[in-house]
Design an enzyme around this catalytic site. Structure first.
Site, short mmCIF file in Angstrom:
data_model
loop_
_atom_site.label_atom_id
_atom_site.label_comp_id
_atom_site.label_asym_id
_atom_site.label_seq_id
_atom_site.Cartn_x
_atom_site.Cartn_y
_atom_site.Cartn_z
N ASP A 23 0.87 -1.13 -0.16
CA ASP A 23 0.10 -0.08 0.17
C ASP A 23 0.85 1.27 -0.07
OD1 ASP A 23 -2.17 -1.40 -0.19
OD2 ASP A 23 -2.29 -1.64 2.26
N HIS A 226 27.40 6.71 -12.58
CA HIS A 226 26.12 6.73 -11.93
C HIS A 226 26.20 5.63 -10.72
CE1 HIS A 226 24.19 8.33 -15.65
NE2 HIS A 226 25.00 9.47 -15.31
N ASP A 243 28.76 13.31 -5.91
CA ASP A 243 27.74 14.17 -7.05
C ASP A 243 26.44 14.11 -6.22
OD1 ASP A 243 26.36 14.98 -8.86
OD2 ASP A 243 27.34 13.76 -10.43
N ASP A 254 23.22 20.45 -8.66
CA ASP A 254 23.96 19.60 -8.90
C ASP A 254 25.47 19.84 -8.90
OD1 ASP A 254 24.88 17.23 -10.38
OD2 ASP A 254 24.31 17.70 -12.16
N HIS A 333 32.22 11.32 -20.72
CA HIS A 333 30.91 12.31 -20.84
C HIS A 333 31.06 13.70 -21.43
CE1 HIS A 333 32.17 14.29 -17.09
NE2 HIS A 333 32.45 13.27 -16.65
N HIS A 337 25.37 20.17 -18.93
CA HIS A 337 23.96 20.00 -19.24
C HIS A 337 23.04 21.05 -18.87
CE1 HIS A 337 23.13 18.35 -15.23
NE2 HIS A 337 24.12 17.70 -15.62
N HIS A 344 18.82 17.21 -15.55
CA HIS A 344 19.14 17.23 -17.07
C HIS A 344 18.05 17.77 -17.68
CE1 HIS A 344 22.21 13.53 -16.92
NE2 HIS A 344 22.53 14.74 -16.05
N GLU A 367 31.16 20.44 -15.87
CA GLU A 367 31.74 18.93 -14.94
C GLU A 367 32.50 18.19 -15.53
OE1 GLU A 367 28.54 16.17 -14.41
OE2 GLU A 367 26.82 17.34 -15.24
N TYR A 371 38.81 9.77 -15.12
CA TYR A 371 38.58 8.37 -14.49
C TYR A 371 39.68 7.51 -14.90
CZ TYR A 371 34.25 11.15 -14.47
OH TYR A 371 33.39 12.49 -14.07
N ARG A 389 35.97 14.10 -10.65
CA ARG A 389 35.01 15.11 -11.41
C ARG A 389 34.55 16.36 -10.43
NH1 ARG A 389 31.36 11.90 -12.49
NH2 ARG A 389 29.58 12.02 -10.99
N GLU A 391 32.23 19.71 -10.48
CA GLU A 391 31.13 20.20 -10.99
C GLU A 391 30.24 21.37 -10.23
OE1 GLU A 391 27.78 17.56 -11.06
OE2 GLU A 391 26.85 18.33 -12.68
N1 GLY Z 1 24.25 14.10 -11.29
C1 GLY Z 1 24.12 13.88 -12.57
C2 GLY Z 1 25.24 14.71 -13.34
O1 GLY Z 1 25.88 15.22 -12.90
O2 GLY Z 1 24.85 15.16 -14.62
MN MN Z 2 25.46 17.14 -14.08
MN MN Z 3 26.17 15.79 -11.01
#
Ligand code: GLY
Ligand code: MN
Ligand code: MN
Length: 424
Positions: A23, A226, A243, A254, A333, A337, A344, A367, A371, A389, A391
């Site tokens: 539920d 991720h 992150d 972010d 990557h 974004h 995103h 960002e 790696y 990273r 960001e």
């Molecule tokens: N946390 C997702 C990104 O950095 O795009």
């Molecule tokens: Mn991001």
């Molecule tokens: Mn991020």
């Protein structure tokens, strides 16, 4: 509605509650388009925009008040609330939508509707349109065209108004405070989820949830883009990549920071970190009105590739290495974004086949990262398991940019100084 023009109608359903188990539902999160247009926070709602309609252009279907249901499941605005508190011109019970919506579709040529996002609702809308078609002999015309609302609406969402930027500033500041607390709390022997809980503590103090599942990855886990298990023990000598960002009033932040678990960067960690930081600072310099969306990414590729060559992780001439994508095993990557209600966020990245020009009010992340997974061929093992990273969230301003997340340190010195103030 000005942009939709006359003879049109838009139909925008809310998000639906999603069952988690038994539920129990997942925490409800309103659909971003619906939230943007209405501010109405409830499921089982449909907004209709009918430009030029004499009896009201903005019609909201929602759940009626119901003392028994509200005792179990929480308060509802009801029809009066929809009018008084949310500015609808007309409100109807969602239970009456099958009866009322076909009338609203009559004599409207074009329907703005996001076909394919909600198949159950797609079918209902087609049934309503078919009802109107069945009335042809009484002189009624049925809609002839379905158009996605995305193009108009997402261009609006891309350029943030001052009130939206104010919320995003606060979301950035809250997330920065959370990252500082997490950094100070980190030490060898703790588990990743314990550091995650420090972030959640700060978010919770401001009534925020997370904009996306937090990534808290020590050592090799920092190389998984991720990673969300967040359950490993943090080891002396490893880096920790976090992150994470708060969601405030429907707007995301972010932030990523990477720092040593024991508070001091090793030689290799510091060397790679300085490359990523140089790339990130160079990318932020590319954020100004009129510059190409892709300039920051191109800059990141160049600075990172240079750095990899200088440190001996790859060999060759920089232009050729870029051309051949030799940086991609280390940087897979893009440099950022759009950021807004969705982490995103919506908005086209290309217009007429060309990378879009940045304009005031657009918000993006910057960002870059590097790696080095264990076992990377041709790379000395001393570099393995370093994932970095950095960001930040950046607004394009009238003459340059504004960084929303600057309050969390990112220089080697700044990080080591903050970590030296570790609590307990
Ligand atoms: N946390 C997702 C990104 O950095 O795009
Ligand atoms: Mn991001
Ligand atoms: Mn991020």
């Amino acid at each position: 509605m000005d942009q939709m023009g006359s003879g049109t109608i838009a139909v925008i359903p809310s998000a639906r509650e999603q069952s988690r188990n038994g539920d129990v539902s997942f925490p409800f999160r309103q659909d971003s388009d619906f939230q943007y247009l209405t501010g109405f926070p409830e499921p089982d709602s449909v907004a209709v925009l009918a430009p030029g309609r004499g009896d009201g252009e903005y019609i909201l279907f929602c759940r009626p008040r119901d003392p028994l249901m509200e005792t179990w499941n929480g308060r509802r605005a009801g029809l009066d609330g929809a009018l008084d508190r949310y500015g609808a011109d007309q409100a109807h019970s969602i239970e009456d939508i099958d009866r009322i919506l076909p009338d609203l579709l009559q004599n409207r040529d074009r329907v703005y509707y996001a076909v394919g996002c909600n198949s159950a609702f797609d079918q209902r809308l087609m049934a309503w349109v078919n009802q109107v078609r069945g009335r042809a002999r009484s002189g009624v015309t049925a809609p002839r065209e379905f158009i996605s609302l995305d193009h108009l609406l997402h261009e609006m969402r891309l350029v943030k108004r001052p009130a939206e930027l104010e919320v995003m500033r606060r979301a950035g500041a809250i997330s920065a405070e959370a990252h500082c607390r997490a950094m100070r709390s980190t030490r060898p022997g703790k588990r990743e989820f314990q550091v995650e809980s420090e972030l959640q503590y700060v978010f919770g103090q401001y009534g925020c949830g997370t904009a996306y599942p937090s990534i808290v990855g020590g050592g090799a886990n920092g190389c998984i883009l991720h990673y969300t298990e967040n359950d490993a023990e943090l080891r002396d000598g490893d880096l920790l990549l976090i992150d994470a960002g708060a969601e405030l009033e429907g707007y995301a932040s972010d932030i990523t920071r990477t720092f040593p678990v024991n508070g001091r960067f090793s030689g290799e960690q510091k060397a790679l970190y300085e490359v990523v930081l140089a790339a990130q600072l160079a990318c932020i310099d590319e954020v100004y009105p009129g510059n190409s969306w892709n300039a920051a990414h191109e800059t990141s590729v160049r600075v990172l590739t240079h750095g990899l060559v200088d440190l001996g992780l790859i060999d060759g001439e920089v232009d050729a290495l870029i051309e051949d994508g030799k940086y991609k095993p280390f940087y897979m990557h893009r440099a950022g974004h759009w950021l807004g209600m969705d982490v995103h966020d919506v908005g086209e990245y290309k217009v007429d086949g060309q990378w879009r020009r940045l304009g005031p009010g657009m918000v993006l992340t910057v960002e870059p990262g590097l790696y080095v997974s264990a076992g990377t061929e041709g790379v000395d093992p001393r570099w393995w398991n370093i994932g970095i990273r950095i960001e930040d969230d950046v607004v394009v301003s009238g003459d340059g940019h504004e960084i929303l997340t600057a309050a969390v340190p990112k220089t080697v010195d700044g990080i080591e100084t903050l970590m030296a103030q570790a609590d307990g």
